[in-house]
Write a protein that holds these residues in place. Structure first.
Motif, mmCIF file in Angstrom:
data_model
loop_
_atom_site.group_PDB
_atom_site.id
_atom_site.type_symbol
_atom_site.label_atom_id
_atom_site.label_comp_id
_atom_site.label_asym_id
_atom_site.label_seq_id
_atom_site.Cartn_x
_atom_site.Cartn_y
_atom_site.Cartn_z
ATOM 1 N N GLY A 211 21.786 -12.151 -3.123
ATOM 2 C CA GLY A 211 21.113 -13.440 -3.024
ATOM 3 C C GLY A 211 19.630 -13.396 -3.282
ATOM 4 N N ALA A 212 19.058 -12.193 -3.511
ATOM 5 C CA ALA A 212 17.590 -12.064 -3.555
ATOM 6 C C ALA A 212 17.033 -11.727 -4.935
ATOM 7 C CB ALA A 212 17.153 -11.005 -2.552
ATOM 8 N N SER A 213 17.873 -11.595 -5.947
ATOM 9 C CA SER A 213 17.360 -11.288 -7.281
ATOM 10 C C SER A 213 16.418 -12.376 -7.768
ATOM 11 C CB SER A 213 18.519 -11.148 -8.273
ATOM 12 O OG SER A 213 18.037 -11.033 -9.598
ATOM 13 N N GLN A 214 15.383 -11.944 -8.480
ATOM 14 C CA GLN A 214 14.471 -12.899 -9.108
ATOM 15 C C GLN A 214 14.877 -13.161 -10.555
ATOM 16 O OE1 GLN A 214 11.863 -14.436 -7.243
ATOM 17 N NE2 GLN A 214 13.202 -13.469 -5.717
ATOM 18 N N ASN A 215 16.051 -12.666 -10.940
ATOM 19 C CA ASN A 215 16.530 -12.832 -12.311
ATOM 20 C C ASN A 215 17.972 -13.347 -12.302
ATOM 21 O OD1 ASN A 215 16.108 -12.543 -15.170
ATOM 22 N ND2 ASN A 215 17.389 -10.707 -15.157
ATOM 23 N N LYS A 216 18.259 -14.259 -11.368
ATOM 24 C CA LYS A 216 19.616 -14.789 -11.236
ATOM 25 C C LYS A 216 20.089 -15.427 -12.540
ATOM 26 C CE LYS A 216 19.361 -15.895 -6.270
ATOM 27 N NZ LYS A 216 17.931 -15.579 -6.022
ATOM 28 N N PRO A 217 21.375 -15.281 -12.884
ATOM 29 C CA PRO A 217 22.436 -14.736 -12.035
ATOM 30 C C PRO A 217 22.531 -13.213 -12.057
ATOM 31 C CG PRO A 217 23.376 -15.380 -14.114
ATOM 32 C CD PRO A 217 21.920 -15.774 -14.169
ATOM 33 N N PHE A 218 21.662 -12.553 -12.823
ATOM 34 C CA PHE A 218 21.789 -11.113 -12.991
ATOM 35 C C PHE A 218 21.090 -10.344 -11.874
ATOM 36 C CE2 PHE A 218 21.746 -13.043 -17.290
ATOM 37 C CZ PHE A 218 23.097 -12.853 -17.564
ATOM 38 N N CYS A 219 21.580 -9.126 -11.643
ATOM 39 C CA CYS A 219 20.984 -8.223 -10.662
ATOM 40 C C CYS A 219 19.662 -7.700 -11.198
ATOM 41 C CB CYS A 219 21.948 -7.057 -10.412
ATOM 42 S SG CYS A 219 21.263 -5.711 -9.425
ATOM 43 N N ASP A 220 18.669 -7.573 -10.318
ATOM 44 C CA ASP A 220 17.393 -6.958 -10.703
ATOM 45 C C ASP A 220 17.029 -5.765 -9.813
ATOM 46 O OD1 ASP A 220 16.572 -8.093 -8.318
ATOM 47 O OD2 ASP A 220 14.921 -9.259 -9.181
ATOM 48 N N GLY A 221 18.020 -5.264 -9.063
ATOM 49 C CA GLY A 221 17.792 -4.098 -8.220
ATOM 50 C C GLY A 221 17.273 -4.397 -6.836
ATOM 51 N N THR A 222 17.071 -5.667 -6.503
ATOM 52 C CA THR A 222 16.500 -6.020 -5.199
ATOM 53 C C THR A 222 17.393 -5.589 -4.043
ATOM 54 O OG1 THR A 222 15.292 -7.887 -6.157
ATOM 55 C CG2 THR A 222 15.650 -7.939 -3.780
ATOM 56 N N HIS A 223 18.697 -5.494 -4.271
ATOM 57 C CA HIS A 223 19.609 -5.082 -3.195
ATOM 58 C C HIS A 223 19.178 -3.759 -2.572
ATOM 59 C CE1 HIS A 223 21.169 -3.253 -6.932
ATOM 60 N NE2 HIS A 223 21.451 -2.220 -6.153
ATOM 61 N N ALA A 224 18.600 -2.870 -3.377
ATOM 62 C CA ALA A 224 18.180 -1.560 -2.868
ATOM 63 C C ALA A 224 16.948 -1.687 -1.974
ATOM 64 C CB ALA A 224 17.900 -0.609 -4.027
ATOM 65 N N SER A 225 15.995 -2.504 -2.389
ATOM 66 C CA SER A 225 14.757 -2.620 -1.609
ATOM 67 C C SER A 225 14.964 -3.362 -0.296
ATOM 68 C CB SER A 225 13.656 -3.304 -2.435
ATOM 69 O OG SER A 225 14.046 -4.600 -2.837
ATOM 70 N N ILE A 226 15.986 -4.239 -0.239
ATOM 71 C CA ILE A 226 16.229 -4.965 1.013
ATOM 72 C C ILE A 226 17.350 -4.336 1.837
ATOM 73 C CG2 ILE A 226 15.406 -7.128 -0.001
ATOM 74 C CD1 ILE A 226 18.350 -8.071 -0.137
ATOM 75 N N GLY A 227 17.982 -3.280 1.304
ATOM 76 C CA GLY A 227 19.049 -2.610 2.039
ATOM 77 C C GLY A 227 20.282 -3.450 2.225
ATOM 78 N N PHE A 228 20.649 -4.214 1.199
ATOM 79 C CA PHE A 228 21.819 -5.097 1.307
ATOM 80 C C PHE A 228 23.089 -4.299 1.555
ATOM 81 C CE2 PHE A 228 25.439 -7.082 -0.997
ATOM 82 C CZ PHE A 228 25.604 -8.185 -0.164
ATOM 83 N N SER A 229 23.915 -4.810 2.471
ATOM 84 C CA SER A 229 25.205 -4.200 2.744
ATOM 85 C C SER A 229 26.284 -5.263 2.777
ATOM 86 C CB SER A 229 25.197 -3.471 4.088
ATOM 87 O OG SER A 229 26.496 -3.031 4.440
ATOM 88 N N ASP A 230 27.444 -4.949 2.207
ATOM 89 C CA ASP A 230 28.539 -5.937 2.269
ATOM 90 C C ASP A 230 29.458 -5.686 3.450
ATOM 91 O OD1 ASP A 230 30.246 -3.888 1.567
ATOM 92 O OD2 ASP A 230 30.994 -4.830 -0.266
ATOM 93 N N GLU A 231 29.021 -4.835 4.356
ATOM 94 C CA GLU A 231 29.774 -4.661 5.597
ATOM 95 C C GLU A 231 29.586 -5.897 6.478
ATOM 96 O OE1 GLU A 231 31.850 -2.159 6.378
ATOM 97 O OE2 GLU A 231 31.461 -1.355 4.387
ATOM 98 N N ASN A 232 30.678 -6.452 6.947
ATOM 99 C CA ASN A 232 30.574 -7.708 7.721
ATOM 100 C C ASN A 232 30.477 -7.427 9.233
ATOM 101 O OD1 ASN A 232 30.872 -9.568 5.474
ATOM 102 N ND2 ASN A 232 32.939 -8.703 5.297
#
Length: 232
Positions: A211-232
């Protein structure tokens, strides 16, 4: 770069909502596997999800039922505005020509999978493609780039060197960085914008699911800097 085969699978982006997947596209996790130096060296298939003709994948990163949508985008006021360039890949690409192969690179598509780094990095390897060992690494590393940011080209034929994928979707996991990565479209899946725009069909595409990419709809690597996890 455009896939020439018939397209029977598609991903429809809903306005400020999920990715609506149709065409009975197989879904599984794809894990970035590394060597002893923590360099990305291969893909390992993870969990397979039951086959579904249609399903909705979370795009806001906040679903309690990841990877699927549970309506959280409505409660959180998710802004999924598509801001990425809609130009074809080659119109955006920087070209680096080597002796027998060349490299095209669209940096803003980087999904931070890091397969480009081993053996001195692909940007240097392209200049050594007349060396069999360097050439082998160059091809395998560019083909492992999930977003298609990097593409190897045969100078003699002028054609791209692409891995063969069936139409499928991978959910990238990155254990070394301790995070979950993007939605990986493979094999020529049609992506349709919330306004009906049909994006260029490519063999490899990565879509933001934190949800945090600045290049939506494509990934820009932000998941790594925010530590995104799909564990619920």
């Amino acid at each position: 770069m455009t896939q020439q085969k018939p397209i029977d699978a598609k991903v429809q982006i809903s306005k400020n909502g999920p990715y609506i997947v149709s065409g009975d596209i197989p879904l599984n996790k794809e894990i970035i596997s590394t060597n002893d130096d923590d360099e990305s060296v291969k893909w390992t298939q993870g969990q397979k999800y039951p086959s579904q003709g249609q399903y909705a994948l979370c795009r806001c990163g906040r679903s309690g039922n990841k990877p699927f949508c549970d309506g959280s985008h409505m409660k959180t006021g998710f802004d999924g505005t598509e801001t990425a360039s809609r130009q074809p890949y080659l119109e955006q690409a920087k070209v680096i020509r080597g002796p027998t192969m060349s490299l095209t690179d669209v940096e803003n598509l980087c999904a931070f999978a890091r397969f480009c780094d081993p053996h001195g990095q692909v940007w240097n390897l392209v200049g050594e493609t007349d060396n069999p060992s360097a050439s082998k690494h160059f091809v395998s590393q560019t083909c492992d780039c999930p977003s298609g940011r990097l593409v190897a080209w045969d100078n003699e034929t002028g054609k791209p060197i692409e891995p063969k994928y069936e139409q499928s979707i991978g959910l990238i996991e990155d254990p070394v960085k301790g995070c979950s990565g993007p939605v990986w479209l493979r094999g020529g899946v049609q992506l349709i914008g919330a306004d009906g725009f049909e994006y260029e069909v490519r063999n490899r595409v990565t879509l933001c699911r934190c949800g945090a990419s600045q290049n939506k709809p494509f990934c820009d690597g932000t998941h790594a800097s925010i530590g995104f996890s799909d564990e619920n």
